[in-house]
Each structure stands twice: as structure tokens, then as C-alpha cells.
Scaffold this motif. Structure first.
Motif, PDB file in Angstrom:
ATOM      1  N   GLN A 182       8.142  29.655   0.982  1.00  0.00           N
ATOM      2  CA  GLN A 182       9.239  29.887   1.918  1.00  0.00           C
ATOM      3  C   GLN A 182       8.732  29.769   3.345  1.00  0.00           C
ATOM      4  N   SER A 215       9.843  30.788   7.352  1.00  0.00           N
ATOM      5  CA  SER A 215      10.766  31.611   8.138  1.00  0.00           C
ATOM      6  C   SER A 215      11.385  30.794   9.269  1.00  0.00           C
ATOM      7  N   SER A 266      18.664  29.173   1.927  1.00  0.00           N
ATOM      8  CA  SER A 266      18.143  30.198   2.840  1.00  0.00           C
ATOM      9  C   SER A 266      18.513  31.576   2.333  1.00  0.00           C
ATOM     10  N   GLN A 267      17.718  32.556   2.743  1.00  0.00           N
ATOM     11  CA  GLN A 267      17.975  33.966   2.432  1.00  0.00           C
ATOM     12  C   GLN A 267      17.664  34.793   3.660  1.00  0.00           C
ATOM     13  N   VAL A 281      14.677  33.107   5.795  1.00  0.00           N
ATOM     14  CA  VAL A 281      13.646  32.250   5.224  1.00  0.00           C
ATOM     15  C   VAL A 281      14.327  31.079   4.536  1.00  0.00           C
ATOM     16  N   TYR A 282      13.625  29.954   4.499  1.00  0.00           N
ATOM     17  CA  TYR A 282      14.181  28.710   3.960  1.00  0.00           C
ATOM     18  C   TYR A 282      13.227  28.166   2.895  1.00  0.00           C
ATOM     19  N   PHE A 283      13.798  27.524   1.891  1.00  0.00           N
ATOM     20  CA  PHE A 283      12.984  26.985   0.803  1.00  0.00           C
ATOM     21  C   PHE A 283      13.719  25.815   0.163  1.00  0.00           C
TER      22      PHE A 283
END
Length: 259
Positions: free
Chosen positions: A39, A41, A74-75, A82-84
């Protein structure tokens, strides 16, 4: 000795142009956060893109586009996001990785195949570069019985009108400009970089090369035009990435948090 100012290095690798942000972010995730569970940020992305000269609004628009197209998710984590990569984004990134990071050519052999013009669709899915509707240079030996096939070795004299069709003039120019930029940057880097600078350097090198290698056909170096700088780019990319190893994400996040 000191390195050249880092903004000069950035300007050299971007060829003096602002990259397409959504495409650049794909390179960021592909190089720095491709592993399962990785992840990044929003804070780190803002710091990294700021160092490249990208405005926060442009980054937000690019992130929105990548989410909309199913590349990333994203979360929220406290006050930060955070992005993944999504499974789709991860799969496409993994598919492109061997070509981007390969130290050698995409293929070592090539054949010229001339197919029956009455049945051109029979070989439409073969890799390589089509010179006409029924003439192909391919890294795989065709097995059609009615095709004329001859192997193209490094000693084969291939006419310019054939090699010119393997890559467009614009792609040849981009490869030459990027090869020159990589050579210039190699001479400017004489001292260690910070982890954030290494991350930016790697992303820009990967991104610039990705724009070239994924548009070039899967063929060995010896069939390309003499002025094709792709092989030179690949060698320089490999050397720069080997010299500047990928920093750990937690190290980069800590660096971004400290400003």
C-alpha cells in the motif's frame, strides 16, 4: 563530488515535459508497490509527485481516474488514505513487468513470413510486426503449410522499408531522446541519493522506458533499424536500476512523513 541539482535530473528524465499523471502513477505502483498487500499512502504520493513537479489537484484527478477504471482502490487510515492495486491492476502490472525490467531483448530469433493473401486472418494473432496485410516479421516460426518462411539472422540484409515499419518515427525519436537523457543523468549522479530521490529516479526511469518498450514489437534487436536506440535504452535502464535499488516502502513512508 555532488550530484547535479535533483530538479535538473528530474527535468532531464522527463525530457522537460510534465508526464501524464495517471500513467506515471501506474509506474509508481508497478515499481514500488507491486507485491501483494503493498500500500502507498496519499502523503507519500503527494511528496513524490511534488518532487516531479506535479500539482496536488492533478494527482487527485489521476487517482480518481485510476479508481474509476479499476486499476487501484483506496482505504481510509485515520486522517490519511492508502492506495493499492486491484486484482485487475496487479494482473496487468505483472504482465508488463518482464518486458520493462528485462536485461536482454524480448526475443532472440526472428522469421519473415509471407502468408496466403486469400486467408490473412489465419495468423492475425501471432506476435511481431506486420509489414503488410499478409507479411509478418515474428519471433515464432509459423507452422502454416502454405506460408513462405525464412529466418532473419543478424547477418541477413533486411531492406530499410521493412525495418522502418517495425516502429514509428515518433517512437524512434522518443527512444533516442530518452537514451541521451539516461546517459546525461548517469553522468550527473556522482553521490548517494536520499530514499525519496531514489524512488523518484526509479519511477521516472521505469516510466520513460515503459513508454517505449511496450510500444515496440516483440522482436530481437538485430531486426530493428540501425538508428533504433531501444537496446541502448534498455542497457542504461538496467544499469541505473541496479545501481539504485528499490527502497523499502516503510522507509519511504517514514521519509515522506518527515517531509
Amino acid at each position: 563530488m555532488q550530484n547535479a541539482p535533483f530538479e535538473d535530473i528530474v527535468g532531464t528524465l522527463t525530457l522537460g515535459q510534465t508526464p501524464r499523471v495517471w500513467s506515471l502513477l501506474i509506474s509508481v505502483f508497478g515499481d514500488l508497490a507491486q507485491e501483494d498487500g503493498a500500500q502507498i499512502s496519499g502523503q507519500f504520493l503527494r511528496q513524490l509527485t511534488r518532487m516531479i513537479g506535479i500539482k496536488p489537484e492533478a494527482m487527485r484527478v489521476a487517482l480518481h481516474r485510476l479508481r474509476k477504471e479499476g486499476w487501484i482502490e483506496s482505504q481510509r487510515q485515520g486522517r490519511n488514505s492508502v492506495y493499492f492495486l486491484t486484482p485487475k491492476g496487479h494482473a496487468q502490472t505483472v504482465e508488463a513487468t518482464p518486458r520493462i525490467y528485462a536485461a536482454g531483448p524480448a526475443a532472440t530469433q526472428a522469421w519473415l513470413a509471407v502468408f496466403n493473401p486469400l486467408h490473412p486472418s489465419e495468423s492475425s494473432d501471432m506476435p511481431g510486426a506486420w509489414l503488410s496485410g499478409h507479411m509478418l516479421i515474428t519471433p515464432q516460426m509459423p507452422d502454416q503449410r502454405d506460408a513462405y518462411v525464412t529466418r532473419l539472422t543478424p547477418e541477413t540484409a533486411i531492406p530499410d522499408w521493412m525495418t522502418d515499419k517495425l516502429c514509428s518515427p515518433a517512437l524512434r525519436q522518443l527512444a533516442e531522446e530518452f537514451a541521451q537523457a539516461l546517459g546525461q543523468v548517469s553522468g550527473q549522479l556522482t553521490a548517494p541519493l536520499t530514499p525519496m530521490e531514489v524512488a523518484v529516479l526509479r519511477v521516472l526511469v521505469v516510466h520513460g522506458w515503459r513508454r517505449i518498450v511496450l510500444k515496440a514489437p516483440l522482436l530481437p534487436d538485430h531486426v530493428f533499424p540501425n538508428e533504433w536506440a531501444g537496446a541502448r535504452c534498455r542497457a542504461q535502464v538496467t544499469a541505473l536500476l541496479a545501481k539504485h535499488s528499490r527502497p523499502a516502502l516503510d522507509e519511504l513512508e517514514a521519509a515522506a512523513a518527515s517531509g
